[in-house]
Design a protein around this motif. Structure first.
Motif, short mmCIF file in Angstrom:
data_model
loop_
_atom_site.label_atom_id
_atom_site.label_comp_id
_atom_site.label_asym_id
_atom_site.label_seq_id
_atom_site.Cartn_x
_atom_site.Cartn_y
_atom_site.Cartn_z
N UNK A 66 56.74 13.04 -0.56
CA UNK A 66 56.30 13.61 -1.83
C UNK A 66 55.57 14.93 -1.63
N UNK A 67 55.92 15.90 -2.45
CA UNK A 67 55.20 17.17 -2.52
C UNK A 67 54.67 17.35 -3.94
N UNK A 68 53.39 17.61 -4.06
CA UNK A 68 52.79 17.93 -5.37
C UNK A 68 52.69 19.44 -5.51
N UNK A 69 53.11 19.95 -6.66
CA UNK A 69 53.03 21.38 -6.95
C UNK A 69 52.20 21.55 -8.22
N UNK A 70 51.05 22.21 -8.10
CA UNK A 70 50.11 22.31 -9.21
C UNK A 70 50.32 23.58 -10.02
N UNK A 71 50.44 23.42 -11.34
CA UNK A 71 50.45 24.58 -12.23
C UNK A 71 49.04 25.15 -12.33
N UNK A 72 48.92 26.36 -12.86
CA UNK A 72 47.62 27.04 -12.84
C UNK A 72 46.60 26.42 -13.78
N UNK A 73 47.02 25.50 -14.67
CA UNK A 73 46.05 24.82 -15.52
C UNK A 73 45.53 23.53 -14.87
N UNK A 155 50.34 25.11 -4.78
CA UNK A 155 50.24 25.70 -6.11
C UNK A 155 51.52 26.49 -6.35
N UNK A 156 51.86 26.66 -7.61
CA UNK A 156 53.17 27.20 -7.96
C UNK A 156 53.45 28.54 -7.30
N UNK A 283 64.91 27.67 -14.44
CA UNK A 283 63.78 28.60 -14.36
C UNK A 283 62.45 27.85 -14.45
N UNK A 284 62.38 26.80 -15.29
CA UNK A 284 61.14 26.07 -15.48
C UNK A 284 60.71 25.31 -14.23
N UNK A 285 61.68 24.86 -13.44
CA UNK A 285 61.35 24.05 -12.27
C UNK A 285 61.53 24.84 -10.98
N UNK A 286 61.54 26.15 -11.08
CA UNK A 286 61.75 26.99 -9.90
C UNK A 286 60.75 26.69 -8.78
N UNK A 287 59.44 26.47 -9.06
CA UNK A 287 58.53 26.16 -7.95
C UNK A 287 58.90 24.88 -7.21
#
Length: 312
Positions: A66-73, A155-156, A283-287
């Motif tokens: 598992x990899x967690x990718x955090x949005x800036x919020x 982070x993204x 585009x939305x899931x690019x990170x």
């Protein structure tokens, strides 16, 4: 004592989970290919456990990496001078320096940082801080309940660096998630030199046709300022390319207007950049796709390393 490889649980798939303040976006991947994608309208680990478990059962997987990718919020950040201490002590020193700039309680702060590109001898870092208890809840759920292995937390904007190679020319990436402002990232040799949101650019694809050209002109001006800063202030080679990862509905018009405004090439992010990447839909899931690309590159490097004959 090292645990023998044959005793370690082996993964059979990868989960890339993008966390924002309102939802979790999940990309299920196996053998370098996207298998499925779901959106969970929750952010807490407990609320996301059952949908994640159902996803694995549906596709007959049991042990995800598992990899967690955090949005800036999901985190706060602050730019600081790098403490003049040994590298292993930097994080601890930053914990004290940043407490007046970040609203998370020190006892509940999970902190990391990355070096920023600067001109001259001054060294600066970007500090990233998230709530430790929230991250611990996710780690416990993923490892103890979902029977997975948490590989990394990103982070993204740093995840997106995986889209670029070490030898790629200096490039600006313009990326926009649905409903959000365009994000400008200036990248060179897989290092992030500049990252900023461009005001007034939210929902480009839904703007009236008579308004959009003037907005693109404003975006072009911001890009030009970034190019000038990179070359003049940071004393780096000229940027050669602007890549677009914006919604398809406005992508061609953005490319045409920016190409006329700027003296550098402007082109969409190409499908060859990522395995099975569909720029129309992704585009939305690019990170998340970029994080998967980083894991694939790491795995390939490790494989190649094991194939090298030792020399005396």
């Amino acid at each position: 004592m090292d645990v023998p490889g044959w005793l370690k649980p082996t993964s059979d798939c990868q989960l890339f989970i993008g966390l924002s303040a309102s939802q979790a976006t999940v990309l299920l991947s196996a053998k370098g290919k996207s298998i499925d994608r779901i959106v969970i309208p929750e952010q807490t680990a407990s609320a996301c456990f059952e949908p994640l478990q159902q996803l694995l059962v549906q596709h007959k997987f049991k042990r995800p990496d598992v990899t967690l990718v955090l949005a800036d919020d999901c985190y706060q950040q602050a730019e600081l001078d790098k403490p003049a201490v040994p590298d292993e002590e930097v994080a601890a020193a930053l914990q004290w320096s940043v407490k007046e700039l970040i609203s998370i309680e020190p006892d509940n702060m999970q902190l990391d940082y990355y070096d920023m590109a600067t001109a001259g001898t001054r060294k600066q870092v970007m500090v990233i801080a998230a709530e430790r208890e929230w991250l611990k809840d996710w780690g416990h759920m993923l490892v103890s309940k979902l029977r997975g292995q948490l590989q990394q937390v990103l982070v993204e904007e740093l995840s997106l660096l995986n889209l670029f190679s070490e030898d790629e020319v200096p490039t600006v990436l313009l990326w926009q998630k649905p409903g959000r402002e365009v994000r400008l990232l200036l990248i060179h040799k897989q290092q992030l030199y500049l990252s900023r949101s461009l005001r007034g650019s939210a929902n480009l694809e839904n703007m009236a046709s008579e308004i959009l050209p003037s907005v693109i002109d404003s975006l072009s001006l911001e890009v030009q300022r970034a190019l000038d800063y990179f070359e003049s202030n940071l004393r780096q080679p000229p940027v050669k390319l602007v890549k677009l990862a914006v919604p398809e509905a406005c992508r061609q018009l953005v490319q045409q207007h920016m190409s006329a405004n700027l003296a550098v090439a402007v082109a969409p992010l190409d499908e060859e950049t990522l395995a099975d990447f569909n720029p129309t839909e992704d585009v939305a899931v690019l990170p998340l796709l970029a994080a998967r690309m980083g894991q694939m590159t790491t795995a390939q490097s490790e494989l190649e390393a094991t194939e090298v004959e030792p020399t005396l």
